[in-house]
Design an enzyme around this catalytic site. Structure first.
Site, PDB file in Angstrom:
ATOM      1  N   GLU A   1     127.190  92.695  72.143  1.00  0.00           N
ATOM      2  CA  GLU A   1     126.587  91.387  71.843  1.00  0.00           C
ATOM      3  C   GLU A   1     126.686  91.157  70.341  1.00  0.00           C
ATOM      4  OE1 GLU A   1     122.497  90.814  73.247  1.00  0.00           O
ATOM      5  OE2 GLU A   1     122.114  89.590  71.482  1.00  0.00           O
TER       6      GLU A   1
ATOM      7  N   ARG B   1     123.493  85.605  63.846  1.00  0.00           N
ATOM      8  CA  ARG B   1     122.545  85.577  62.714  1.00  0.00           C
ATOM      9  C   ARG B   1     123.254  85.482  61.384  1.00  0.00           C
ATOM     10  NH1 ARG B   1     118.661  90.354  64.871  1.00  0.00           N
ATOM     11  NH2 ARG B   1     118.683  89.404  66.918  1.00  0.00           N
TER      12      ARG B   1
ATOM     13  N   LYS C   1     116.472  88.266  79.288  1.00  0.00           N
ATOM     14  CA  LYS C   1     116.290  89.135  78.129  1.00  0.00           C
ATOM     15  C   LYS C   1     114.784  89.303  77.914  1.00  0.00           C
ATOM     16  CE  LYS C   1     116.995  89.152  73.112  1.00  0.00           C
ATOM     17  NZ  LYS C   1     118.044  89.664  72.241  1.00  0.00           N
TER      18      LYS C   1
ATOM     19  N   THR D   1     121.450  85.706  69.817  1.00  0.00           N
ATOM     20  CA  THR D   1     120.690  84.820  68.922  1.00  0.00           C
ATOM     21  C   THR D   1     121.220  83.392  69.021  1.00  0.00           C
ATOM     22  OG1 THR D   1     120.651  86.743  67.423  1.00  0.00           O
ATOM     23  CG2 THR D   1     119.515  84.786  66.682  1.00  0.00           C
TER      24      THR D   1
HETATM   25  C1  3PG Z   1     117.964  91.641  69.304  1.00  0.00           C
HETATM   26  O1  3PG Z   1     118.368  90.633  68.784  1.00  0.00           O
HETATM   27  O2  3PG Z   1     118.088  91.827  70.513  1.00  0.00           O
HETATM   28  C2  3PG Z   1     117.215  92.608  68.501  1.00  0.00           C
HETATM   29  O3  3PG Z   1     117.118  92.234  67.177  1.00  0.00           O
HETATM   30  C3  3PG Z   1     117.704  93.998  68.575  1.00  0.00           C
HETATM   31  O4  3PG Z   1     116.603  94.708  68.212  1.00  0.00           O
HETATM   32  P1  3PG Z   1     116.684  96.088  67.437  1.00  0.00           P
HETATM   33  O5  3PG Z   1     117.312  95.789  66.119  1.00  0.00           O
HETATM   34  O6  3PG Z   1     115.255  96.560  67.331  1.00  0.00           O
HETATM   35  O7  3PG Z   1     117.545  97.010  68.272  1.00  0.00           O
END
Ligand code: 3PG
Length: 210
Positions: free
Chosen positions: A42, A46, A130, A70
């Site tokens: 994924e 961002r 999710k 995101t």
């Molecule tokens: C996401 O966007 O799914 C999370 O930011 C991932 O979270 P993590 O950085 O705690 O693994």
């Protein structure tokens, strides 16, 4: 479209959540993760490099399953589909995102952590969701509790998942995959330490593959 079929087809249910700062890191990073035995990635939107990163990774590895994460607006959704994303992930869900999702056949994973959010997703026809941010939203215990009222729902938790707690999530019958950034640490990417990322992916794939 619901993401159930796509998630069920993965040989490894762990999906690295990737943030690309430098576009040139996209393909070598994807190569390391895929070589390590993971089958889906994924790429978050961002950073501005996210879209072009998806395009380049898909061009280099057409058979890999590359999602966009995101995705928070109609414009981002449309652009992610345009660059070739195989699935779309949002940290929550809105009317706009559900409406946009209807315009495409790409699997969509809306975010939901509360009963009301799960009900809204079900009303829209989505039962693969999710669960974010997983650890601070009650973690594996909360997901297990949601199986009571929502036996048909499958969750992909992300947010705070690490090698130490990943098996707590994957052992739940209502978890279809987990995601996280621990497989692509910024420090390793910055130094282009791809072999270490291959090893990280390999140990995770070996511990979690179906
Ligand atoms: C996401 O966007 O799914 C999370 O930011 C991932 O979270 P993590 O950085 O705690 O693994």
């Amino acid at each position: 479209m619901d993401a159930r079929n796509l998630l069920d087809s993965l040989s490894c249910p762990v999906i690295p959540v990737i943030v690309i700062d430098q576009l040139d890191d996209a393909v070598p990073l994807a190569e390391a993760l895929l070589c390590g035995g993971l089958s889906a990635l994924e790429v978050t939107l961002r950073t501005p490099a996210g879209y072009e990163a998806i395009r380049r990774i898909k061009a280099a590895f057409p058979d890999a399953v590359i999602g966009a994460g995101t995705v928070c607006s109609e414009q981002a959704y449309r652009q992610a589909v345009e660059v070739g994303a195989d699935f779309i992930v949002a940290p929550g869900a809105t009317e706009t995102l559900y409406r946009t999702a209807q315009a495409f056949s790409v699997p969509f994973l809306p975010g939901a952590v509360t009963g009301s959010e799960v009900l809204s997703a079900l009303e829209q026809g989505y039962s693969s969701l999710k669960f974010f941010p997983a650890e601070t939203s009650g973690g594996a215990l909360a997901i297990r509790a949601l199986a009571g009222p929502f036996p048909e729902v499958r969750f992909m938790p992300t947010g705070g998942i690490t090698p130490d707690n990943v098996s707590d999530y994957l052992s739940l019958s209502n978890v279809c995959a987990v995601g996280g950034s621990w497989l692509s640490p910024r420090s390793l990417i910055e130094d282009q330490r791809w072999e270490e990322i291959v090893q990280l992916a390999r140990s995770t794939a070996a511990a979690t593959s179906l």
